[in-house]
Motif scaffolding. Structure first.
Motif, short mmCIF file in Angstrom:
data_model
loop_
_atom_site.label_atom_id
_atom_site.label_comp_id
_atom_site.label_asym_id
_atom_site.label_seq_id
_atom_site.Cartn_x
_atom_site.Cartn_y
_atom_site.Cartn_z
N ASN A 146 33.35 11.68 -112.04
CA ASN A 146 33.85 13.00 -112.41
C ASN A 146 32.81 13.79 -113.20
N LYS A 147 32.09 13.08 -114.05
CA LYS A 147 31.10 13.73 -114.90
C LYS A 147 29.91 12.80 -115.13
N ILE A 148 28.82 13.41 -115.54
CA ILE A 148 27.62 12.66 -115.88
C ILE A 148 27.50 12.59 -117.40
N VAL A 149 27.14 11.41 -117.88
CA VAL A 149 26.83 11.23 -119.30
C VAL A 149 25.34 10.96 -119.43
N THR A 150 24.70 11.72 -120.30
CA THR A 150 23.30 11.45 -120.58
C THR A 150 23.09 11.44 -122.08
N LEU A 151 22.16 10.66 -122.55
CA LEU A 151 21.92 10.52 -123.98
C LEU A 151 20.79 11.46 -124.41
N PRO A 152 20.81 11.93 -125.64
CA PRO A 152 19.77 12.85 -126.11
C PRO A 152 18.47 12.12 -126.46
#
Length: 262
Positions: A146-152
């Motif tokens: 559903n969505k993408i998670v990316t880390l800073p």
């Protein structure tokens, strides 16, 4: 079945159900074990493995899990990503690379907020999908989320160990699910706060002891010094017990440290 029952029980209690962690074609048993350890640290237990390269079960995974055996023992193996995601309503795909797929991109903190809300309010089952150690998820797998998670992360070195990525996401989920509640505190919350009268008596005691020892020099600056000393103790938020300890300290000075005449 045990994980499903735990999820149902959490929904009935109005709690956020821990999300599933889906590992797509992990290569090393040691990495799976470290993922299990990271999950156990923050209360996650639903580990789903898609086509592990070295097969399953894995003694290397068990050894690397640092006794998170309950996660290892309940892990499920699937032949395809679609099967691993089949019962989930909200899926996050983790990636450090930009994709040519129009899809919402959020950080791990926002993902955790959404995971907790959807689980608590709607009873949704949530999952975080992680890719291979060497090159992550492919576009077809990302498309299933559903969505993408990316880390800073620093874009010049964005590669994370898979267990590190799981740890960050699990930490953020736990922080949201528990409203940041820590497992223990060393603050003396149960102690009775000191009354203003107790603090006043303590300070009078201290001021008299300092006067005898010639602390207030020059004398014309005594009023300013007294105010600043009072302010120190007012800001400290002392308990009644702490005030009594301070008076004992002053009494000790009076008994053994009195300034001698001459």
């Amino acid at each position: 079945m045990e994980n499903i029952q735990q999820q149902d029980d959490a929904v009935e209690r109005g709690e956020a159900c821990p999300p599933a962690v889906i590992l797509c074609e992990p290569q090393l048993g040691e990495n799976i074990g470290m993922v299990a350890r990271a999950m156990a640290n923050f209360g996650l237990n639903d580990l789903r493995i898609v086509n592990p390269r070295d097969g399953w079960p894995s003694e290397k995974a068990r050894s690397a899990s640092s006794r998170a055996h309950h996660v290892i023992d309940s892990a499920k193996v699937f032949d395809s990503v679609e099967e691993a995601l089949a019962d989930l309503q909200l899926v996050f795909a983790t990636t450090a690379r930009s994709r040519d797929i129009p899809k919402p991109v959020v950080g791990p903190d926002v993902a955790a907020q959404e995971a907790v809300v959807s689980s608590q309010q709607r009873g949704d089952k949530v999952g975080y999908m992680f890719g291979r150690e060497r090159w992550g998820l492919n576009n077809d797998e990302v498309a299933l989320a559903n969505k993408i998670v990316t880390l800073p992360v620093d874009p010049t070195y964005a590669s994370l160990n898979i267990a590190q990525a799981v740890l960050v996401c699990a930490y953020e989920w736990r922080r949201q699910a528990t409203a940041g509640l820590l497992p223990f505190t060393l603050d003396d919350y149960d102690a009775e706060p000191a009354t203003q009268a107790e603090i006043g008596y303590m300070f009078k005691h201290l001021e008299e002891a300092l006067e005898v020892r010639g602390f207030f020099r020059p004398l014309e600056k005594k009023p300013v010094t007294v105010r600043r000393l009072r302010n120190i103790f007012q800001k400290a938020g002392l308990t009644g017990n702490e005030v009594r300890i301070m008076r004992g300290v002053v009494a000790c000075f009076e008994k053994y440290g009195r300034k001698r005449d001459g």
